[in-house]
Write a protein that holds these residues in place. Sequence first.
Motif, PDB file in Angstrom:
ATOM      1  N   LYS A 214       0.829  -1.209   0.000  1.00 49.25           N
ATOM      2  CA  LYS A 214       0.000   0.000   0.000  1.00 49.25           C
ATOM      3  C   LYS A 214       0.863   1.258   0.000  1.00 49.25           C
ATOM      4  N   GLN A 215       1.888   1.266   0.825  1.00 51.87           N
ATOM      5  CA  GLN A 215       2.749   2.449   0.889  1.00 51.87           C
ATOM      6  C   GLN A 215       3.593   2.599  -0.370  1.00 51.87           C
ATOM      7  N   TYR A 216       4.034   1.475  -0.921  1.00 52.59           N
ATOM      8  CA  TYR A 216       4.954   1.513  -2.067  1.00 52.59           C
ATOM      9  C   TYR A 216       4.304   0.914  -3.318  1.00 52.59           C
ATOM     10  N   PHE A 217       3.024   1.200  -3.531  1.00 50.90           N
ATOM     11  CA  PHE A 217       2.314   0.485  -4.586  1.00 50.90           C
ATOM     12  C   PHE A 217       2.944   0.678  -5.963  1.00 50.90           C
ATOM     13  N   ASP A 218       3.399   1.887  -6.283  1.00 54.25           N
ATOM     14  CA  ASP A 218       3.971   2.096  -7.621  1.00 54.25           C
ATOM     15  C   ASP A 218       5.283   1.349  -7.788  1.00 54.25           C
ATOM     16  N   LEU A 219       6.092   1.251  -6.722  1.00 50.14           N
ATOM     17  CA  LEU A 219       7.332   0.489  -6.801  1.00 50.14           C
ATOM     18  C   LEU A 219       7.042  -1.007  -6.868  1.00 50.14           C
ATOM     19  N   TYR A 220       6.022  -1.430  -6.144  1.00 51.86           N
ATOM     20  CA  TYR A 220       5.564  -2.820  -6.220  1.00 51.86           C
ATOM     21  C   TYR A 220       5.114  -3.153  -7.646  1.00 51.86           C
ATOM     22  N   GLN A 221       4.377  -2.240  -8.266  1.00 57.37           N
ATOM     23  CA  GLN A 221       3.938  -2.459  -9.642  1.00 57.37           C
ATOM     24  C   GLN A 221       5.126  -2.490 -10.597  1.00 57.37           C
ATOM     25  N   LEU A 222       6.127  -1.653 -10.323  1.00 57.40           N
ATOM     26  CA  LEU A 222       7.342  -1.678 -11.140  1.00 57.40           C
ATOM     27  C   LEU A 222       8.008  -3.048 -11.050  1.00 57.40           C
ATOM     28  N   GLY A 223       8.090  -3.587  -9.835  1.00 55.02           N
ATOM     29  CA  GLY A 223       8.686  -4.916  -9.670  1.00 55.02           C
ATOM     30  C   GLY A 223       7.937  -5.971 -10.456  1.00 55.02           C
ATOM     31  N   GLU A 224       6.608  -5.875 -10.484  1.00 53.33           N
ATOM     32  CA  GLU A 224       5.808  -6.858 -11.218  1.00 53.33           C
ATOM     33  C   GLU A 224       5.907  -6.667 -12.730  1.00 53.33           C
ATOM     34  N   GLU A 225       6.054  -5.429 -13.180  1.00 54.99           N
ATOM     35  CA  GLU A 225       6.271  -5.183 -14.610  1.00 54.99           C
ATOM     36  C   GLU A 225       7.600  -5.791 -15.058  1.00 54.99           C
ATOM     37  N   LEU A 226       8.620  -5.653 -14.214  1.00 54.77           N
ATOM     38  CA  LEU A 226       9.916  -6.254 -14.533  1.00 54.77           C
ATOM     39  C   LEU A 226       9.818  -7.780 -14.531  1.00 54.77           C
ATOM     40  N   THR A 227       9.031  -8.326 -13.612  1.00 52.15           N
ATOM     41  CA  THR A 227       8.827  -9.775 -13.571  1.00 52.15           C
ATOM     42  C   THR A 227       8.134 -10.256 -14.841  1.00 52.15           C
ATOM     43  N   ASP A 228       7.096  -9.539 -15.267  1.00 58.32           N
ATOM     44  CA  ASP A 228       6.394  -9.895 -16.508  1.00 58.32           C
ATOM     45  C   ASP A 228       7.358  -9.885 -17.695  1.00 58.32           C
ATOM     46  N   LEU A 229       8.190  -8.866 -17.744  1.00 58.53           N
ATOM     47  CA  LEU A 229       9.114  -8.720 -18.866  1.00 58.53           C
ATOM     48  C   LEU A 229      10.115  -9.867 -18.903  1.00 58.53           C
ATOM     49  N   GLU A 230      10.709 -10.176 -17.752  1.00 59.88           N
ATOM     50  CA  GLU A 230      11.682 -11.269 -17.754  1.00 59.88           C
ATOM     51  C   GLU A 230      11.010 -12.615 -17.991  1.00 59.88           C
ATOM     52  N   ASP A 231       9.809 -12.783 -17.500  1.00 59.03           N
ATOM     53  CA  ASP A 231       9.056 -14.018 -17.749  1.00 59.03           C
ATOM     54  C   ASP A 231       8.888 -14.217 -19.256  1.00 59.03           C
ATOM     55  N   ALA A 232       8.472 -13.157 -19.958  1.00 60.85           N
ATOM     56  CA  ALA A 232       8.280 -13.244 -21.409  1.00 60.85           C
ATOM     57  C   ALA A 232       9.603 -13.488 -22.122  1.00 60.85           C
ATOM     58  N   PHE A 233      10.680 -12.865 -21.641  1.00 56.38           N
ATOM     59  CA  PHE A 233      11.991 -13.028 -22.266  1.00 56.38           C
ATOM     60  C   PHE A 233      12.491 -14.455 -22.086  1.00 56.38           C
ATOM     61  N   ARG A 234      12.231 -15.042 -20.929  1.00 57.97           N
ATOM     62  CA  ARG A 234      12.621 -16.434 -20.707  1.00 57.97           C
ATOM     63  C   ARG A 234      11.891 -17.371 -21.657  1.00 57.97           C
ATOM     64  N   LEU A 235      10.613 -17.106 -21.877  1.00 59.78           N
ATOM     65  CA  LEU A 235       9.854 -17.935 -22.820  1.00 59.78           C
ATOM     66  C   LEU A 235      10.427 -17.810 -24.226  1.00 59.78           C
ATOM     67  N   TRP A 236      10.806 -16.593 -24.603  1.00 58.35           N
ATOM     68  CA  TRP A 236      11.397 -16.386 -25.931  1.00 58.35           C
ATOM     69  C   TRP A 236      12.690 -17.197 -26.064  1.00 58.35           C
ATOM     70  N   ARG A 237      13.528 -17.130 -25.053  1.00 57.21           N
ATOM     71  CA  ARG A 237      14.786 -17.881 -25.097  1.00 57.21           C
ATOM     72  C   ARG A 237      14.528 -19.389 -25.176  1.00 57.21           C
ATOM     73  N   PHE A 238      13.553 -19.854 -24.405  1.00 57.45           N
ATOM     74  CA  PHE A 238      13.255 -21.289 -24.411  1.00 57.45           C
ATOM     75  C   PHE A 238      12.757 -21.739 -25.782  1.00 57.45           C
ATOM     76  N   ARG A 239      11.838 -20.985 -26.372  1.00 58.59           N
ATOM     77  CA  ARG A 239      11.331 -21.347 -27.689  1.00 58.59           C
ATOM     78  C   ARG A 239      12.436 -21.266 -28.738  1.00 58.59           C
ATOM     79  N   HIS A 240      13.364 -20.336 -28.544  1.00 53.83           N
ATOM     80  CA  HIS A 240      14.496 -20.217 -29.462  1.00 53.83           C
ATOM     81  C   HIS A 240      15.312 -21.511 -29.445  1.00 53.83           C
ATOM     82  N   VAL A 241      15.720 -21.942 -28.273  1.00 53.04           N
ATOM     83  CA  VAL A 241      16.594 -23.106 -28.188  1.00 53.04           C
ATOM     84  C   VAL A 241      15.876 -24.371 -28.661  1.00 53.04           C
ATOM     85  N   THR A 242      14.599 -24.510 -28.334  1.00 50.71           N
ATOM     86  CA  THR A 242      13.897 -25.717 -28.764  1.00 50.71           C
ATOM     87  C   THR A 242      13.666 -25.729 -30.279  1.00 50.71           C
TER      88      THR A 242
END
Length: 282
Positions: A214-242
């Motif tokens: 609640k106090q740091y909601f925008d920073l918390y959202q930033l952390g989740e945006e970064l998580t979404d981005l790396e999650d998608a990047f990991r999927l891209w790398r996995f599909r690349h190698v396979t």
Amino acid sequence: MKPTPTPEDIVREEKAQLDFSRDMSYGDYLQLDAILGAQKPLSPDHNEMLFIIQHQTSELWMKLMLHELHAAIAAVAQDELGTAFKMLARVSRIMEQLVHAWDVLATMTPPEYSAIRPYLASSSGFQSAQYRCIEFVLGNKNAAMLKPHAHRPDLLALVQQAYEAPSLYDEALRLLARRGLPVPQDHIARDWTQPYAESEQVEKAWLIVYRDTKQYFDLYQLGEELTDLEDAFRLWRFRHVTTVERIIGFKRGTGGTGGVSYLRKMLDVVLFPEIWKLRTDL
């Protein structure tokens, strides 16, 4: 009162509406002649068109990714997180497009690729300047990755700029520090060309955010945006190698890398380590 148009009047009006000789047309605006004329297969094989278009469209998506990432970094540096969130969400959706693009390339079978491989010489996606810029912007810094671009001073300058600049995660940590969170000084003022070093203190700073959303909601959202981005990047790398393993097995890549063995090593790269580790420690 206007007279009722005759059939001849209607035909003339329709012809006028369909005459684009005086104005910019759809093809003019999108430079379609240049884009659609850029596919020049070197082999006689039917499947080379797929290979070319797959990589050309990926480069276009990567151009948009860099456009959005650079703007997102600037927004984070200026504490404009709402703007940054929109851009980072778009980057994650672009990554989804790139992930699904591998499904199309995977329709190329080993014999089909073998028919065009001799015509590729040493060209390889490993040499993509835009992809290397994305890796650097996301914090995976490696001086050796400048060498593939040494033959093109313009591309080398582009990649060097990304190599020497703070990454997206660097700017995120600088923001946390500006908000009074205990990010160590050596993580907000350092040699940006060096690979990122995971820090317990940085994780503690993120834990403060995630334990008081609640106090740091925008920073918390930033952390989740970064998580979404790396999650998608990991999927891209996995599909690349396979996809590569499916098409060429364990042959060496055309650019001289180990092919699948090299790509599998990239699966172990973690871009935002503390954001992932805190999930265990919450």
